[in-house]
Design a protein around this motif. Structure first.
Motif, PDB file in Angstrom:
ATOM      1  N   TRP A 111       0.830  -1.200   0.000  1.00 45.95           N
ATOM      2  CA  TRP A 111       0.000   0.000   0.000  1.00 45.95           C
ATOM      3  C   TRP A 111       0.870   1.258   0.000  1.00 45.95           C
ATOM      4  N   SER A 112       2.043   1.186   0.589  1.00 45.18           N
ATOM      5  CA  SER A 112       2.941   2.352   0.624  1.00 45.18           C
ATOM      6  C   SER A 112       3.327   2.808  -0.775  1.00 45.18           C
ATOM      7  N   GLU A 115      -0.488   4.152  -2.322  1.00 43.14           N
ATOM      8  CA  GLU A 115      -1.116   5.337  -1.719  1.00 43.14           C
ATOM      9  C   GLU A 115      -0.788   6.647  -2.430  1.00 43.14           C
ATOM     10  N   TRP A 118      -2.987   7.045  -5.400  1.00 44.41           N
ATOM     11  CA  TRP A 118      -4.419   6.883  -5.193  1.00 44.41           C
ATOM     12  C   TRP A 118      -5.168   8.115  -5.702  1.00 44.41           C
ATOM     13  N   TYR A 225      -8.873   1.159  -0.697  1.00 46.55           N
ATOM     14  CA  TYR A 225      -8.020   2.027   0.112  1.00 46.55           C
ATOM     15  C   TYR A 225      -7.358   1.254   1.257  1.00 46.55           C
ATOM     16  N   GLY A 226      -6.062   1.422   1.376  1.00 49.67           N
ATOM     17  CA  GLY A 226      -5.314   0.824   2.477  1.00 49.67           C
ATOM     18  C   GLY A 226      -4.899  -0.611   2.285  1.00 49.67           C
ATOM     19  N   ASP A 228      -2.856  -3.813   0.440  1.00 52.90           N
ATOM     20  CA  ASP A 228      -1.804  -4.334  -0.432  1.00 52.90           C
ATOM     21  C   ASP A 228      -2.431  -5.219  -1.499  1.00 52.90           C
TER      22      ASP A 228
END
Length: 258
Positions: A111-112, A115, A118, A225-226, A228
């Protein structure tokens, strides 16, 4: 060390990804546009195109280099190559993610990384499965358009390169050198692969039309959202000499983190 590119991935909104998976066009932004504030946090990089940060004096001549006048002092020099870029995430083979017993390769896209790219609830992940076909189409289209072109991974070593005289000389003389080096500073999570053409006409953007024979294989994954995204490849076949995978099952599995 030789590397093997397994998949090409792009995270964006459907209306942007469709330019490729429906129209077979690469919407390519000028390299210097990535310095601007209207880019997403994951795309924006104020050091784009930097070739040295060694303090220097900027001189100019109006008599064919017979005499020089001081224009000013500079601490950062950036080169505009008139390069237009299509950026993707390159999922490469790394033996530590391979399970020989099950003959499966599992890779987690964190997710890093997602994000900063996004763009709302309709953000999606577009996966190109047959990467060699895509690369060939890019090269053929660029040649047909008469454009200088290159593709390859980005090296996250610009912090060191900016103090390297050899790099400065190479970047001055080569239109592609400064396209493929970036600072680390979190950008290394992007594992970026760039497809680049040089457009001396300097358009606002460039649309490279690929041969639309419907042979590219795409998978579209909705993102949440959020979360992996895990990618699982199976039934890998390896080259005896290099030890790198040359084939894997077309049945690729994708997992959302809990």
């Amino acid at each position: 060390m030789r590397e093997q590119l397994l998949l090409l991935i792009r995270i964006s909104k459907p209306e942007y990804n469709k330019t490729l998976y429906e129209d077979y066009k690469l919407y390519m932004n000028p390299q210097m546009a990535f310095k601007k504030n209207n880019m997403t946090a994951g795309q924006r990089d104020v050091m784009e195109g930097a070739i040295t940060n060694v303090p220097s004096k900027l001189l100019y001549s109006i008599d064919e280099k017979k005499t020089w006048k001081l224009l000013g002092d500079i601490t950062l020099m950036q080169k505009n190559n008139n390069a237009y870029i299509y950026c993707m995430y390159g999922l490469k083979y790394d033996v530590k993610y391979y399970n020989a017993q099950s003959n499966k390769y599992f890779y987690n896209i964190p997710w890093s990384y997602i994000e900063p790219l996004w763009q709302g609830d309709d953000t999606e992940m577009m996966v190109i499965v047959n990467t060699s076909v895509f690369i060939n189409k890019f090269q053929e289209a660029a040649k047909k358009s008469g454009l200088s072109h290159a593709y390859g991974k980005v090296h996250y070593d610009l912090d060191e390169k900016l103090h390297d005289v050899d790099y400065f000389t190479s970047a001055i003389n080569d239109n592609f050198e400064s396209v493929y080096h970036k600072i680390a500073d979190g950008y290394e999570l992007q594992k970026e692969v760039r497809f680049t053409v040089i457009c001396p006409d300097k358009p606002d953007h460039y649309e490279l039309q690929l041969d639309n024979d419907q042979k590219l294989k795409f998978t579209i994954i909705p993102l949440f959202y959020g979360k992996d995204i895990g990618v699982e490849l199976s039934n890998l076949e390896f080259d005896d000499v290099s030890g790198l995978p040359v084939r894997f099952s077309s049945e690729i599995k994708y997992y959302e983190s809990k």
